[in-house]
Design a protein around this motif. Sequence first.
Motif, short mmCIF file in Angstrom:
data_model
loop_
_atom_site.label_atom_id
_atom_site.label_comp_id
_atom_site.label_asym_id
_atom_site.label_seq_id
_atom_site.Cartn_x
_atom_site.Cartn_y
_atom_site.Cartn_z
N ILE A 180 35.42 -2.08 30.30
CA ILE A 180 35.72 -0.70 31.00
C ILE A 180 37.59 -0.85 30.12
O ILE A 180 38.67 -1.79 29.67
N ALA A 181 37.43 1.16 28.90
CA ALA A 181 38.67 0.83 28.52
C ALA A 181 38.73 1.93 29.10
O ALA A 181 38.61 2.78 29.15
N ILE A 182 40.76 2.05 28.62
CA ILE A 182 41.17 3.16 29.05
C ILE A 182 41.80 3.46 28.52
O ILE A 182 43.00 2.98 27.56
N ILE A 183 42.19 4.74 27.58
CA ILE A 183 43.25 5.33 26.47
C ILE A 183 44.38 6.00 27.30
O ILE A 183 43.80 6.56 28.07
N ASP A 184 45.84 5.98 26.99
CA ASP A 184 47.08 6.16 27.58
C ASP A 184 46.91 7.01 26.45
O ASP A 184 47.23 7.10 25.30
N TYR A 185 46.50 8.65 26.41
CA TYR A 185 46.98 9.61 25.73
C TYR A 185 47.76 10.14 25.97
O TYR A 185 47.61 11.63 26.45
N ASN A 186 49.11 9.74 25.64
CA ASN A 186 50.09 10.90 25.61
C ASN A 186 50.64 11.60 24.39
O ASN A 186 51.24 12.40 24.67
N GLY A 187 49.73 11.84 23.58
CA GLY A 187 49.33 12.13 22.68
C GLY A 187 50.90 12.57 21.50
O GLY A 187 50.63 13.07 20.62
N ALA A 188 51.09 11.64 21.49
CA ALA A 188 52.38 10.92 20.73
C ALA A 188 52.37 9.87 20.02
O ALA A 188 52.08 8.59 20.58
N SER A 189 52.56 8.78 18.89
CA SER A 189 52.64 8.15 18.58
C SER A 189 54.24 7.54 17.98
O SER A 189 55.00 8.18 19.03
N ALA A 190 54.19 6.61 17.20
CA ALA A 190 55.57 6.33 17.29
C ALA A 190 56.26 7.27 16.23
O ALA A 190 57.40 7.78 16.87
N ILE A 191 56.24 8.23 15.50
CA ILE A 191 56.89 9.36 14.52
C ILE A 191 56.47 10.75 14.76
O ILE A 191 57.72 11.21 14.49
N ASP A 192 55.51 10.71 15.20
CA ASP A 192 54.80 12.00 15.82
C ASP A 192 54.05 12.68 16.27
O ASP A 192 53.10 11.58 17.45
N GLY B 297 63.57 -2.11 23.06
CA GLY B 297 62.34 -1.83 24.05
C GLY B 297 61.61 -0.68 23.80
O GLY B 297 62.19 0.42 23.37
N HIS B 298 60.55 -0.35 24.69
CA HIS B 298 59.74 1.01 24.28
C HIS B 298 59.22 1.66 25.58
O HIS B 298 58.70 1.05 26.44
N ILE B 299 60.53 2.44 26.05
CA ILE B 299 60.78 3.23 27.44
C ILE B 299 59.71 3.86 26.86
O ILE B 299 58.69 4.08 28.24
N ALA B 300 59.25 4.77 26.39
CA ALA B 300 58.71 6.31 26.68
C ALA B 300 57.07 5.46 26.38
O ALA B 300 56.13 5.83 27.57
N PRO B 301 56.62 4.72 26.14
CA PRO B 301 55.17 4.42 25.99
C PRO B 301 54.89 3.16 27.00
O PRO B 301 53.65 3.79 27.63
N SER B 302 56.20 2.67 27.90
CA SER B 302 55.49 2.01 28.69
C SER B 302 55.72 3.55 30.11
O SER B 302 54.85 2.54 31.01
N PHE B 303 56.71 4.38 30.10
CA PHE B 303 56.28 5.31 31.13
C PHE B 303 55.08 6.34 31.05
O PHE B 303 54.48 6.65 32.35
N SER B 304 54.30 5.70 29.62
CA SER B 304 53.08 6.87 30.62
C SER B 304 51.96 6.17 30.51
O SER B 304 51.49 6.69 31.26
N CYS B 305 52.09 4.70 31.14
CA CYS B 305 50.67 3.89 31.69
C CYS B 305 51.69 3.12 33.00
O CYS B 305 50.40 2.39 32.93
#
Lengths: 316, 277
Positions: B173-185, B30-38
């Motif tokens: 309405i679009a929302i961007i979850d701008y956490n600054g990181a993608s899958a590897i960087d 599962g994708h924990i960190a990208p889930s936590f950011s939103c």
Amino acid sequence: MRRWTKGMRDAFFDSLFSLAVKDKNLLLLTSDTGAICHDNFREELSAQYMNVGIAEQNMIGVASGLALSGKKIYVYGIVPFVTMRCYEQIRIDLCCMDLNVTIVSIGAGLDYSTLGPTHHGYEDISLMRSLPPMKIYSPSDSLIADFICRNSYKEKGPKYIRLDRTGFPLLYKRQEDIKFARGFSLLKEGKDVCIIATGRIVYNALQAAKKLSEFGIDSGVIDIFRIKPINAGGLWEAVRKNKVVVVLEEHFLHGGLGSAVSEIISQKPCAPLLKLLGISDFCNEYGNRKQLQALNSLDPLTVAHQIKDIFKNGKK
Amino acid sequence: MKKVAISYLEKKSRYIRRQIIDITMKAGSGHIAPSFSCVEILTFLYYAATLRFNPKKPNWSKRDRFILSKGHAAIALYVVLADLGFFPCSYLKNFIQQGGCLCAHPENHIAGVEAYSGSLGHGLSIAAGLALASKMDNKDYISTVLLGDGECHEGAVWEAAMFSSQHKLNNLIAIIDYNGASAIDFLPKYLTIEPLEEKWKAFGWEVITIDGHSFRELKRALSGIRNRSSDKPLLVIALTVKGKGVSFMENNPIWHYRIPTEKEFNIINKELRYGKF
């Protein structure tokens, strides 16, 4: 009887226009293609017509959003752009969600001959055939293009309709002879060889069959107008008594109609000898359609000679 | 918009993070960190009466449409939908298991899920189609979509951005979850999306930038979305932290798709119990 005076593309869109007049839920989206053939939509049904711009990925996505809202959507573009550029949108947005969106393409095979490989359409059948719910229609003249438009309109789920700019001379005499559910038509009977073709090159198949009769070979011609789902049982019954079956297509040899027919015949015992005639590589030479067909050995005379050689030398 | 106590939204956010950890630990994936950011974004959309929906009638024609275009955060959405009663909470136990009902990425046969997602760059176009249909049919439902920041690398996002402003989809309405990181960087290190606000404005959108973990800020951005005076579509750039809530996950791209060890799990337990989130 209605007189057919228009090319396949115009016949199809005239038919679609008549359906759209009665069905306000029907929308036509185009990626900046259809200069003249959409004039009636633009002038009389502007609320049901939209040029989304040269952005095929977005066109499919928007189409899926509209279809999820209950609309019946047709999208239109040139073969490679409306199939390959947005293939993943077709795969996920349309096919995974099984939406009522019909992709109508123009420029089957070598139709846009002089425009080069960027505009040629010789991979689309292969691509669309690999998507489970996708139905594929491929008319061979203006009369059946209109017939397919009206009959496929009633069907649900994603569809791909492969059009050609030309539609003459007509290969069918009247629509009453076409059996839509059957998916193919036996245009000419023959006991020695059966030529199976799809789209405008069915004309070449009929011409080749005429030539073969001069060589003393009795050839039949089948027009497959629904490539997927292909009518495997009906097709097998139609060809199994022939000595040789030839598939003729304006498409790459890999994955197209030839592959679809091979998938049926290769699983049968005592099957006829099968030969596939199509395009093997990108057409980087210049010329009109007839010339490019000849360069690929798809002109009626070369087709007839190839079949004669197969029949004389390769028969079981 | 109904008044909802911020303490209630915070409680829901804690519950969602707790569930995300439990589900991924059990599933082993599962994708924990990208889930936590939103988490706060989803909490505000679903628990602060922002979106209109009826869990007992998931296909209610008047519902607002929401698409999780960053489909890898599916677990967060599933926890919300189950908690609201779209489907039984027992489904969560069988996340990605054979015979279960929940895929790693959203599929629209799941109650409350509008569209397939998981391949990035699809959601905005679909949401634009939904918004367009709403206008064509004179309906008042709005279409919302949550995108990832890395997702803005996809060209299709910009095709849809152009289309939406051209057609004045002010119900989109679009929302961007701008956490600054993608899958590897981190994005700025390999392909920046900046200047993001200016880009979207140039594409004809109204843009608001907020702290995506602050309910006050989310309220400021989203409270008036049903009756907007502008004829432009609205983009909310939600500045977030990838892995928000767990110290060693925060801003560390490796947690995009990593499952904690037992030792790490114990630390997570402590931090989620006693931490701010």
